[in-house]
Design an enzyme around this catalytic site. Structure first.
Site, mmCIF file in Angstrom:
data_model
loop_
_atom_site.group_PDB
_atom_site.id
_atom_site.type_symbol
_atom_site.label_atom_id
_atom_site.label_comp_id
_atom_site.label_asym_id
_atom_site.label_seq_id
_atom_site.Cartn_x
_atom_site.Cartn_y
_atom_site.Cartn_z
ATOM 1 N N LYS A 87 11.131 -31.502 20.760
ATOM 2 C CA LYS A 87 10.604 -30.187 20.365
ATOM 3 C C LYS A 87 11.664 -29.335 19.659
ATOM 4 C CE LYS A 87 11.248 -27.740 24.797
ATOM 5 N NZ LYS A 87 10.559 -27.012 25.865
ATOM 6 N N ASP A 88 12.948 -29.732 19.748
ATOM 7 C CA ASP A 88 14.003 -29.001 19.041
ATOM 8 C C ASP A 88 14.177 -29.451 17.595
ATOM 9 O OD1 ASP A 88 14.606 -27.610 21.380
ATOM 10 O OD2 ASP A 88 16.194 -29.007 21.971
ATOM 11 N N ARG A 135 5.571 -18.758 22.321
ATOM 12 C CA ARG A 135 4.376 -19.567 22.579
ATOM 13 C C ARG A 135 3.880 -19.369 24.005
ATOM 14 N NH1 ARG A 135 4.053 -23.946 25.577
ATOM 15 N NH2 ARG A 135 6.318 -24.130 25.683
ATOM 16 N N ARG A 136 4.808 -19.444 24.956
ATOM 17 C CA ARG A 136 4.413 -19.260 26.359
ATOM 18 C C ARG A 136 3.936 -17.835 26.605
ATOM 19 N NH1 ARG A 136 9.704 -22.612 28.338
ATOM 20 N NH2 ARG A 136 8.744 -24.671 28.491
ATOM 21 N N ARG A 157 17.077 -16.236 28.316
ATOM 22 C CA ARG A 157 17.676 -17.474 27.826
ATOM 23 C C ARG A 157 18.522 -18.056 28.946
ATOM 24 N NH1 ARG A 157 20.807 -18.730 22.678
ATOM 25 N NH2 ARG A 157 20.502 -20.745 23.659
ATOM 26 N N ARG A 163 18.005 -19.638 34.710
ATOM 27 C CA ARG A 163 16.620 -19.153 34.696
ATOM 28 C C ARG A 163 16.031 -19.085 36.103
ATOM 29 N NH1 ARG A 163 13.895 -20.863 29.012
ATOM 30 N NH2 ARG A 163 15.783 -20.786 27.786
ATOM 31 N N CYS A 250 10.243 -23.912 15.297
ATOM 32 C CA CYS A 250 10.007 -24.189 16.724
ATOM 33 C C CYS A 250 10.151 -22.934 17.576
ATOM 34 C CB CYS A 250 10.907 -25.314 17.234
ATOM 35 S SG CYS A 250 12.639 -24.944 17.233
#
Length: 325
Positions: A87-88, A135-136, A157, A163, A250
């Site tokens: 996805k990166d 997106r989330r 981040r 996190r 992305c």
């Protein structure tokens, strides 16, 4: 013409980011490559701009910030191959590098790690949910709006420890992470809720890895190709084709997932779902299409482009400029 590259003798050098997650997934690939080549693999740690910058991904460009330094090391010949989270990867593939293998995909879903073992729908009014992903944010906020929930999405981040630390310290009620990453570092037991893809569609390529090497090293391209999973490659190719056709990077609020629809044991069709939305969740364009399982790269690309065209016709383009930050 320069001579095509071939294997050097001795250990193969695998370029990897330094994060705990990158090292874990690269270690797993290293073991698999050793098995298929019969050669030892050594990890070469490379620091990328995305690892050192404290800015949010949407601000530093999103696409490619974790990839560029690894690709430069490949081109220089400092490493023989590199492992990326798919996805990166930017959607355009450089001519001098081959995407030699896309191994079997991990769980593509997003997950919640919340205080007190809470699921998403059990979160209290006004719950603060951390994620660095527009997106989330878009999809969580849309779900909350549609189901009478009040939540606040907070841009964060950092690595997994950082996190989850926000939840443990009480600063946030929950954070959203990728199931695949937690699986790979052995921390899936900390998940309090697996978010259905009907609630939050993952990022294009989420849960999949990309193994890249120099395109002119035919021997290595062939050896690494033994780790390729054709169904995973077809699925992520369709997802990334959708992303590219929407002309989104992305860090854009785009979710996509291609899955295989089976009739008994026989896989008959591939369904591709896509979503794009404003980060506050007020507007979502969400569509799906189903077709025969792509048998070629071009067929997978076409599936993604077809759905992107439908989404653009429904107003997706106007949502792409939205940023969380």
């Amino acid at each position: 013409m320069s001579e095509p590259r071939t294997y050097r003798e001795g250990a193969l050098r695998l370029g990897t980011r330094r994060s705990k997650l990158a090292m874990a997934q690269s270690g797993q690939v290293a073991d698999a490559v050793s098995r298929v080549t019969g050669r030892p693999v050594e990890l070469v740690e490379i620091t990328t701009y995305g690892d050192t910058s404290r800015e949010h991904l949407a601000q530093i460009g999103g696409t490619g910030v974790f990839v560029t330094a690894l690709r430069e090391a490949l081109v220089r010949g400092d490493v023989d191959f590199a492992v990326h989270s798919l996805k990166d990867l930017p959607t355009a593939q450089p001519d001098d590098l081959a995407l030699a293998a896309v191994p079997l995909r991990e769980d593509p879903r997003d997950v919640l790690v919340a205080r007190d073992g809470l699921t998403f729908t059990e979160l209290p009014e006004g719950a603060r949910i951390g994620t660095g992903s527009p997106r989330r944010m878009a999809q969580l906020n849309a779900y909350a709006r549609n189901h009478g929930m009040t939540i606040e999405t907070v841009a964060i981040r950092g690595n997994v420890d950082t996190r989850i630390g926000y939840v443990r310290s009480g600063e946030l009620d929950a954070v959203v992470l990728a199931a695949a990453g937690l699986n790979r570092i052995g921390r899936i037991d900390e998940v309090t809720d697996f978010l259905s893809v009907d609630t939050v569609l993952p990022a294009p390529g989420q849960g999949a890895l990309a193994i890249e090497c120099a395109a002119d090293n035919a021997d290595l391209v062939a050896a690494l190709g033994e780790l390729d999973d054709p169904f995973t490659r077809a699925a992520v190719t369709a997802e990334r084709s959708l992303l590219a056709a929407l002309e989104a990077g992305c860090s854009a609020p785009v979710g996509a997932l291609a899955d295989l629809l089976a009739d008994g044991q026989i896989v008959k069709e591939m369904r591709l779902r896509g979503v794009v939305g404003t980060t506050d969740g007020s507007t979502l364009v969400q569509l799906s299409t189903t077709g025969p399982v792509p048998e070629t790269h071009d067929q997978a690309i076409a599936l993604g482009r077809e759905l992107a065209a439908e989404m653009l016709a429904k107003g997706a383009a106007g949502l792409m400029g939205e940023r969380a930050l």
